[in-house]
Design a protein around this motif. Structure first.
Motif, PDB file in Angstrom:
ATOM      1  N   UNK A  34     122.118 -26.299  -5.066  1.00 34.79           N
ATOM      2  CA  UNK A  34     121.130 -25.816  -3.737  1.00 34.79           C
ATOM      3  C   UNK A  34     119.960 -26.350  -4.070  1.00 34.79           C
ATOM      4  N   UNK A  35     119.418 -25.960  -5.204  1.00 32.25           N
ATOM      5  CA  UNK A  35     118.069 -26.153  -5.587  1.00 32.25           C
ATOM      6  C   UNK A  35     117.630 -27.506  -5.879  1.00 32.25           C
ATOM      7  N   UNK A  36     118.298 -28.279  -6.718  1.00 32.40           N
ATOM      8  CA  UNK A  36     117.665 -29.505  -7.004  1.00 32.40           C
ATOM      9  C   UNK A  36     118.479 -30.846  -6.553  1.00 32.40           C
ATOM     10  N   UNK A  37     119.743 -30.587  -6.222  1.00 31.74           N
ATOM     11  CA  UNK A  37     120.900 -31.786  -5.716  1.00 31.74           C
ATOM     12  C   UNK A  37     120.797 -32.092  -4.076  1.00 31.74           C
ATOM     13  N   UNK A  38     120.805 -30.845  -3.346  1.00 31.07           N
ATOM     14  CA  UNK A  38     121.006 -30.797  -1.824  1.00 31.07           C
ATOM     15  C   UNK A  38     119.702 -31.377  -1.301  1.00 31.07           C
ATOM     16  N   UNK A  39     118.418 -30.888  -1.815  1.00 31.43           N
ATOM     17  CA  UNK A  39     117.253 -31.428  -0.995  1.00 31.43           C
ATOM     18  C   UNK A  39     117.080 -32.845  -1.099  1.00 31.43           C
ATOM     19  N   UNK A  40     117.764 -33.536  -2.248  1.00 30.68           N
ATOM     20  CA  UNK A  40     117.636 -34.969  -2.291  1.00 30.68           C
ATOM     21  C   UNK A  40     118.223 -35.862  -1.150  1.00 30.68           C
ATOM     22  N   UNK A  41     119.120 -35.118  -0.311  1.00 31.11           N
ATOM     23  CA  UNK A  41     119.798 -35.771   0.694  1.00 31.11           C
ATOM     24  C   UNK A  41     121.003 -36.437   0.316  1.00 31.11           C
ATOM     25  N   UNK A  42     121.524 -36.283  -0.672  1.00 33.48           N
ATOM     26  CA  UNK A  42     122.695 -37.723  -1.120  1.00 33.48           C
ATOM     27  C   UNK A  42     123.632 -37.227  -0.178  1.00 33.48           C
ATOM     28  N   UNK A  43     124.748 -38.400  -0.257  1.00 38.36           N
ATOM     29  CA  UNK A  43     125.795 -38.378   0.537  1.00 38.36           C
ATOM     30  C   UNK A  43     126.744 -37.462  -0.299  1.00 38.36           C
ATOM     31  N   UNK A  44     127.444 -36.267   0.245  1.00 39.17           N
ATOM     32  CA  UNK A  44     128.213 -35.573  -0.825  1.00 39.17           C
ATOM     33  C   UNK A  44     129.362 -36.405  -1.458  1.00 39.17           C
ATOM     34  N   UNK A  45     129.867 -37.296  -0.866  1.00 35.69           N
ATOM     35  CA  UNK A  45     131.045 -38.048  -1.364  1.00 35.69           C
ATOM     36  C   UNK A  45     130.361 -38.881  -2.529  1.00 35.69           C
ATOM     37  N   UNK A  46     129.434 -39.481  -2.334  1.00 36.47           N
ATOM     38  CA  UNK A  46     128.739 -40.290  -3.301  1.00 36.47           C
ATOM     39  C   UNK A  46     128.173 -39.499  -4.574  1.00 36.47           C
ATOM     40  N   UNK A  47     127.679 -38.158  -4.411  1.00 36.30           N
ATOM     41  CA  UNK A  47     127.313 -37.422  -5.492  1.00 36.30           C
ATOM     42  C   UNK A  47     128.484 -37.004  -6.074  1.00 36.30           C
ATOM     43  N   UNK A  48     129.631 -36.495  -5.628  1.00 37.93           N
ATOM     44  CA  UNK A  48     130.853 -36.099  -6.148  1.00 37.93           C
ATOM     45  C   UNK A  48     131.214 -37.092  -7.010  1.00 37.93           C
ATOM     46  N   UNK A  49     131.310 -38.444  -6.218  1.00 36.24           N
ATOM     47  CA  UNK A  49     131.875 -39.576  -7.006  1.00 36.24           C
ATOM     48  C   UNK A  49     131.026 -40.052  -8.337  1.00 36.24           C
ATOM     49  N   UNK A  50     129.926 -39.908  -8.255  1.00 34.83           N
ATOM     50  CA  UNK A  50     128.970 -40.009  -9.450  1.00 34.83           C
ATOM     51  C   UNK A  50     129.387 -38.927 -10.637  1.00 34.83           C
ATOM     52  N   UNK A  51     129.461 -37.767 -10.017  1.00 34.83           N
ATOM     53  CA  UNK A  51     129.597 -36.829 -11.132  1.00 34.83           C
ATOM     54  C   UNK A  51     131.083 -36.860 -11.708  1.00 34.83           C
ATOM     55  N   UNK A  52     132.084 -37.075 -10.980  1.00 34.17           N
ATOM     56  CA  UNK A  52     133.397 -37.039 -11.623  1.00 34.17           C
ATOM     57  C   UNK A  52     133.397 -38.498 -12.517  1.00 34.17           C
TER      58      UNK A  52
END
Length: 168
Positions: A34-52
């Motif tokens: 919420x504090x650091x990632x969401x404000x960056x406006x990343x696409x949730x699917x891309x963010x999760x794919x990168x994380x996984x």
């Protein structure tokens, strides 16, 4: 979880501490997102794919360094692992990321508290596991906690002298 009602409790404390730390990780990850990632406006699917992808890479390196080579790769095991990763973890993380964006970290973290309820019901219905008295009691406590955190139940309000207006 800990079986505190069992007088002959012989649990593995390392496992319980590890599980507790993992639970704390849910809260930390929701707040961090919420504090650091969401404000960056990343696409949730891309963010999760990168994380996984990063997590799988790190886990793969650990497996190469610390385990022996598998003797065989059963197709049903590989398919189950891929489906669980993609459909279970992948979809759940995308939805969780979206909930954090829309409703906030606290609301998103309360979703994870319902997992033991769902797993207990699934065990009872699908696997015909016995349900003990403390499981519905625990489910009720969890649901009341979720309702309190999300504002569905009234909370007792504390009035502080510092917060009350002064008559000047």
């Amino acid at each position: 979880l800990l079986g505190v009602w069992d007088a002959n409790f012989q649990g593995n404390w390392v496992a319980y501490v590890s599980c507790s730390l993992a639970t704390i990780g849910y809260a930390v990850s929701a707040l961090w997102t919420r504090k650091y990632i969401a404000p960056l406006g990343y696409n949730p699917t891309s963010a999760v794919a990168t994380q996984l992808t990063l997590a799988a890479t790190m886990q793969g390196l650990a497996v190469l360094l610390y385990s022996s080579a598998p003797t065989h790769w059963p197709a049903d095991g590989v398919i189950s692992l891929a489906l669980l990763g993609a459909l279970g973890t992948g979809v759940a993380l995308v939805l969780n990321f979206r909930i954090i964006e829309l409703a906030g970290a606290v609301t998103a973290s309360t979703v994870t508290y319902s997992i033991p309820i769902v797993s207990t019901i699934a065990g009872a219905v699908l696997l015909r596991e016995a349900v003990h008295w403390y499981e519905p009691v625990g489910a009720a406590i969890i649901l009341v906690g979720i309702a309190l955190v999300q504002g569905y139940l009234p909370r007792a309000r504390r009035h502080s002298l510092a917060m009350q207006p002064t008559a000047d």
